[in-house]
Write a protein that holds these residues in place. Structure first.
Motif, PDB file in Angstrom:
ATOM      1  N   ALA A 166      44.453  44.801  48.472  1.00 17.18           N
ATOM      2  CA  ALA A 166      43.612  44.919  47.274  1.00 17.18           C
ATOM      3  C   ALA A 166      43.861  46.253  46.578  1.00 17.18           C
ATOM      4  CB  ALA A 166      42.140  44.782  47.654  1.00 17.18           C
ATOM      5  N   GLU A 167      43.956  47.334  47.356  1.00 17.65           N
ATOM      6  CA  GLU A 167      44.219  48.648  46.774  1.00 17.65           C
ATOM      7  C   GLU A 167      45.587  48.673  46.089  1.00 17.65           C
ATOM      8  OE1 GLU A 167      42.050  50.944  46.541  1.00 17.65           O
ATOM      9  OE2 GLU A 167      40.845  51.200  48.360  1.00 17.65           O
ATOM     10  N   VAL A 168      46.559  48.024  46.706  1.00 17.85           N
ATOM     11  CA  VAL A 168      47.895  47.965  46.109  1.00 17.85           C
ATOM     12  C   VAL A 168      47.861  47.194  44.795  1.00 17.85           C
ATOM     13  CG1 VAL A 168      50.199  46.977  46.370  1.00 17.85           C
ATOM     14  CG2 VAL A 168      49.179  48.271  48.247  1.00 17.85           C
ATOM     15  N   ARG A 169      47.202  46.039  44.791  1.00 13.99           N
ATOM     16  CA  ARG A 169      47.144  45.239  43.562  1.00 13.99           C
ATOM     17  C   ARG A 169      46.405  45.995  42.458  1.00 13.99           C
ATOM     18  NH1 ARG A 169      50.977  43.145  45.530  1.00 13.99           N
ATOM     19  NH2 ARG A 169      51.037  41.031  46.397  1.00 13.99           N
ATOM     20  N   SER A 170      45.400  46.768  42.830  1.00 10.74           N
ATOM     21  CA  SER A 170      44.709  47.594  41.844  1.00 10.74           C
ATOM     22  C   SER A 170      45.664  48.625  41.255  1.00 10.74           C
ATOM     23  CB  SER A 170      43.512  48.283  42.492  1.00 10.74           C
ATOM     24  OG  SER A 170      42.875  49.156  41.583  1.00 10.74           O
ATOM     25  N   ALA A 171      46.456  49.265  42.125  1.00  9.56           N
ATOM     26  CA  ALA A 171      47.419  50.257  41.645  1.00  9.56           C
ATOM     27  C   ALA A 171      48.497  49.624  40.778  1.00  9.56           C
ATOM     28  CB  ALA A 171      48.058  50.972  42.844  1.00  9.56           C
ATOM     29  N   GLN A 172      48.789  48.350  41.017  1.00  7.18           N
ATOM     30  CA  GLN A 172      49.778  47.623  40.212  1.00  7.18           C
ATOM     31  C   GLN A 172      49.177  47.054  38.932  1.00  7.18           C
ATOM     32  OE1 GLN A 172      50.935  44.841  43.314  1.00  7.18           O
ATOM     33  NE2 GLN A 172      52.905  45.880  43.593  1.00  7.18           N
ATOM     34  N   ALA A 173      47.876  47.320  38.711  1.00 11.54           N
ATOM     35  CA  ALA A 173      47.147  46.809  37.545  1.00 11.54           C
ATOM     36  C   ALA A 173      47.033  45.288  37.552  1.00 11.54           C
ATOM     37  CB  ALA A 173      47.779  47.294  36.237  1.00 11.54           C
ATOM     38  N   GLU A 174      47.127  44.696  38.735  1.00 12.27           N
ATOM     39  CA  GLU A 174      46.862  43.258  38.897  1.00 12.27           C
ATOM     40  C   GLU A 174      45.377  43.130  39.244  1.00 12.27           C
ATOM     41  OE1 GLU A 174      48.943  40.905  38.315  1.00 12.27           O
ATOM     42  OE2 GLU A 174      50.844  42.015  38.165  1.00 12.27           O
ATOM     43  N   LEU A 175      44.527  43.376  38.237  1.00 11.76           N
ATOM     44  CA  LEU A 175      43.106  43.590  38.509  1.00 11.76           C
ATOM     45  C   LEU A 175      42.374  42.337  38.971  1.00 11.76           C
ATOM     46  CD1 LEU A 175      42.106  46.080  35.667  1.00 11.76           C
ATOM     47  CD2 LEU A 175      43.168  46.517  37.899  1.00 11.76           C
ATOM     48  N   ASP A 176      42.706  41.184  38.412  1.00  9.53           N
ATOM     49  CA  ASP A 176      42.007  39.966  38.830  1.00  9.53           C
ATOM     50  C   ASP A 176      42.320  39.628  40.284  1.00  9.53           C
ATOM     51  OD1 ASP A 176      40.874  39.737  36.339  1.00  9.53           O
ATOM     52  OD2 ASP A 176      42.322  38.282  35.589  1.00  9.53           O
ATOM     53  N   GLU A 177      43.602  39.723  40.651  1.00  9.43           N
ATOM     54  CA  GLU A 177      43.969  39.463  42.039  1.00  9.43           C
ATOM     55  C   GLU A 177      43.337  40.502  42.957  1.00  9.43           C
ATOM     56  OE1 GLU A 177      47.840  39.030  45.016  1.00  9.43           O
ATOM     57  OE2 GLU A 177      48.163  39.280  42.855  1.00  9.43           O
ATOM     58  N   ALA A 178      43.325  41.766  42.508  1.00  7.24           N
ATOM     59  CA  ALA A 178      42.714  42.831  43.304  1.00  7.24           C
ATOM     60  C   ALA A 178      41.240  42.535  43.562  1.00  7.24           C
ATOM     61  CB  ALA A 178      42.860  44.171  42.598  1.00  7.24           C
ATOM     62  N   GLU A 179      40.518  42.085  42.535  1.00  5.60           N
ATOM     63  CA  GLU A 179      39.093  41.824  42.706  1.00  5.60           C
ATOM     64  C   GLU A 179      38.851  40.703  43.711  1.00  5.60           C
ATOM     65  OE1 GLU A 179      35.085  40.860  40.092  1.00  5.60           O
ATOM     66  OE2 GLU A 179      36.798  41.868  39.165  1.00  5.60           O
ATOM     67  N   VAL A 180      39.673  39.669  43.646  1.00 10.62           N
ATOM     68  CA  VAL A 180      39.552  38.579  44.620  1.00 10.62           C
ATOM     69  C   VAL A 180      39.761  39.114  46.040  1.00 10.62           C
ATOM     70  CG1 VAL A 180      40.626  36.448  45.460  1.00 10.62           C
ATOM     71  CG2 VAL A 180      40.202  36.747  43.007  1.00 10.62           C
ATOM     72  N   LEU A 181      40.755  39.969  46.202  1.00 15.33           N
ATOM     73  CA  LEU A 181      41.049  40.524  47.525  1.00 15.33           C
ATOM     74  C   LEU A 181      39.952  41.467  48.009  1.00 15.33           C
ATOM     75  CD1 LEU A 181      44.856  41.134  46.979  1.00 15.33           C
ATOM     76  CD2 LEU A 181      43.875  39.620  48.714  1.00 15.33           C
ATOM     77  N   PHE A 182      39.395  42.267  47.094  1.00 16.87           N
ATOM     78  CA  PHE A 182      38.287  43.142  47.484  1.00 16.87           C
ATOM     79  C   PHE A 182      37.106  42.309  47.998  1.00 16.87           C
ATOM     80  CE2 PHE A 182      40.089  46.599  44.703  1.00 16.87           C
ATOM     81  CZ  PHE A 182      40.156  47.569  45.694  1.00 16.87           C
ATOM     82  N   ARG A 183      36.797  41.245  47.281  1.00 20.59           N
ATOM     83  CA  ARG A 183      35.681  40.390  47.704  1.00 20.59           C
ATOM     84  C   ARG A 183      35.975  39.734  49.049  1.00 20.59           C
ATOM     85  NH1 ARG A 183      31.932  39.975  43.759  1.00 20.59           N
ATOM     86  NH2 ARG A 183      32.578  40.426  41.607  1.00 20.59           N
ATOM     87  N   GLU A 184      37.221  39.293  49.227  1.00 17.55           N
ATOM     88  CA  GLU A 184      37.599  38.671  50.504  1.00 17.55           C
ATOM     89  C   GLU A 184      37.495  39.680  51.645  1.00 17.55           C
ATOM     90  OE1 GLU A 184      41.451  36.522  52.670  1.00 17.55           O
ATOM     91  OE2 GLU A 184      41.538  37.007  50.522  1.00 17.55           O
ATOM     92  N   ALA A 185      37.945  40.909  51.386  1.00 18.58           N
ATOM     93  CA  ALA A 185      37.869  41.944  52.421  1.00 18.58           C
ATOM     94  C   ALA A 185      36.420  42.193  52.831  1.00 18.58           C
ATOM     95  CB  ALA A 185      38.510  43.240  51.917  1.00 18.58           C
ATOM     96  N   GLY A 186      35.507  42.173  51.856  1.00 16.83           N
ATOM     97  CA  GLY A 186      34.098  42.356  52.168  1.00 16.83           C
ATOM     98  C   GLY A 186      33.545  41.218  53.005  1.00 16.83           C
ATOM     99  N   GLU A 187      33.923  40.005  52.648  1.00 15.11           N
ATOM    100  CA  GLU A 187      33.448  38.841  53.402  1.00 15.11           C
ATOM    101  C   GLU A 187      33.984  38.852  54.828  1.00 15.11           C
ATOM    102  OE1 GLU A 187      34.815  35.665  50.977  1.00 15.11           O
ATOM    103  OE2 GLU A 187      33.307  35.989  49.391  1.00 15.11           O
ATOM    104  N   LEU A 188      35.202  39.371  54.996  1.00 15.52           N
ATOM    105  CA  LEU A 188      35.819  39.403  56.329  1.00 15.52           C
ATOM    106  C   LEU A 188      35.323  40.574  57.170  1.00 15.52           C
ATOM    107  CD1 LEU A 188      39.500  38.513  55.329  1.00 15.52           C
ATOM    108  CD2 LEU A 188      37.895  37.049  56.591  1.00 15.52           C
ATOM    109  N   GLY A 189      34.697  41.557  56.519  1.00 14.26           N
ATOM    110  CA  GLY A 189      34.149  42.690  57.274  1.00 14.26           C
ATOM    111  C   GLY A 189      35.062  43.890  57.382  1.00 14.26           C
ATOM    112  N   ALA A 190      35.926  44.115  56.404  1.00 23.66           N
ATOM    113  CA  ALA A 190      36.758  45.321  56.410  1.00 23.66           C
ATOM    114  C   ALA A 190      35.860  46.561  56.440  1.00 23.66           C
ATOM    115  CB  ALA A 190      37.667  45.352  55.186  1.00 23.66           C
ATOM    116  N   LEU A 191      36.326  47.597  57.110  1.00 28.01           N
ATOM    117  CA  LEU A 191      35.480  48.740  57.440  1.00 28.01           C
ATOM    118  C   LEU A 191      34.865  49.406  56.218  1.00 28.01           C
ATOM    119  CD1 LEU A 191      34.413  50.525  59.732  1.00 28.01           C
ATOM    120  CD2 LEU A 191      36.479  51.924  59.494  1.00 28.01           C
ATOM    121  N   ARG A 192      35.642  49.591  55.161  1.00 26.68           N
ATOM    122  CA  ARG A 192      35.160  50.287  53.966  1.00 26.68           C
ATOM    123  C   ARG A 192      35.244  49.398  52.730  1.00 26.68           C
ATOM    124  NH1 ARG A 192      37.427  54.029  51.873  1.00 26.68           N
ATOM    125  NH2 ARG A 192      35.726  55.444  51.381  1.00 26.68           N
TER     126      ARG A 192
END
Length: 280
Positions: free
Chosen positions: A173-199
């Motif tokens: 998600a952080e990589v996609r954000s840095a690549q300005a792929e913002l929609d994909e990044a947001e999906v990944l951030f939400r998925e990381a939260g649902e999966l329980g990523a530490l931060r």
């Protein structure tokens, strides 16, 4: 008839740790160590580190490591790093890695980064990732991003992506954000939260704030970070409230962070009070 625990003090200390009261656990577990309870030393290490009692941890662990108890080399390295003794910290962490504690590579990688030795840190973490350490891939991606090598960060994030390791989803998600792929990044951030990523919630909040300009959404995510006790949540919320012009609200959270040993939070509080953190 219910029998008493074989290690009553260690059991009490472990319960305090699970309740999020590591400072109280330290006192109990020191008594447990003095009483010779077998599980007490490892619990005391955890209590020292969880409470930010870095000097006490270093003073207690250094002689043990010198006597050959290498299982304490990793925690010793963490404590020495936190008190600024980086040369001895590096030696302790390398000893831990040499003794088979692959997880110490993460702490060594971060230490090398903090010393401006990014290339060395990347090599250490790449090796740890190849050896299967679960934390190394996400840290490796972070160091590549910090080094400004977006292609390498993307390669590592894609190579090690594994939903069973939620932090790798967050790293992508952080990589996609840095690549300005913002929609994909947001999906990944939400998925990381649902999966329980530490931060996950902290990182998503920063993304919403910096990439989407969504102040309310960011605040909601920082509140979720608090609810999930993410590392550094108190400073993150305090800094956010300060930046949006709410210093009185920020103070409470910065104080919480400072009380747990966050030096940046303590310096921010001092500046808020009109003091110079460099003054003794």
């Amino acid at each position: 008839m219910t029998s008493l625990p074989v290690e009553p003090l260690a059991a009490e200390g472990a319960a305090l740790l699970e309740a999020g009261r590591p400072l109280e656990a330290v006192d109990v577990l020191r008594q447990a160590v003095a009483s010779g309870e077998p599980s007490a030393p490892d619990l005391l290490v955890r209590a020292y580190l969880d409470s930010g009692s870095w000097h006490a941890a270093a003073e207690w662990l250094a002689p043990l490591v010198a006597q050959g108890h290498v299982r304490f080399a990793g925690p010793l390295g963490v404590a020495l790093s936190e008190i600024g003794d980086r040369e001895r910290a590096e030696d302790a962490l390398r000893l831990a890695i040499h003794s088979g504690e692959v997880a110490a590579a993460n702490d060594l990688g971060i230490l090398l980064r903090d010393e401006g030795r990014l290339a060395e840190g990347i090599l250490v973490l790449a090796r740890a990732a190849e050896e299967g350490d679960p934390l190394a891939p996400a840290n490796l991606v972070a160091l590549h991003l910090e080094a400004g090598d977006l292609p390498a960060a993307a390669d590592a994030a894609e190579q090690y992506l594994d939903p069973a390791r939620p932090d790798t989803v967050l790293a992508l998600a952080e990589v996609r954000s840095a690549q300005a792929e913002l929609d994909e990044a947001e999906v990944l951030f939400r998925e990381a939260g649902e999966l329980g990523a530490l931060r996950a919630h902290t990182a998503f909040g920063q993304f919403l704030l910096t990439q989407r300009g969504d102040v309310l959404g960011a605040q909601a995510e920082f509140a979720e970070a608090r609810r999930h006790s993410e590392p550094g949540w108190a400073y993150t919320m305090g800094r956010f409230l300060l930046d949006v012009g709410r210093p009185d609200d920020a103070r409470e959270f910065l104080q919480v962070a400072a009380d747990t040993g966050d030096r940046v939070a303590a310096d921010t509080l001092a500046e808020l009070d009109g003091l110079d953190p460099a003054d003794d």
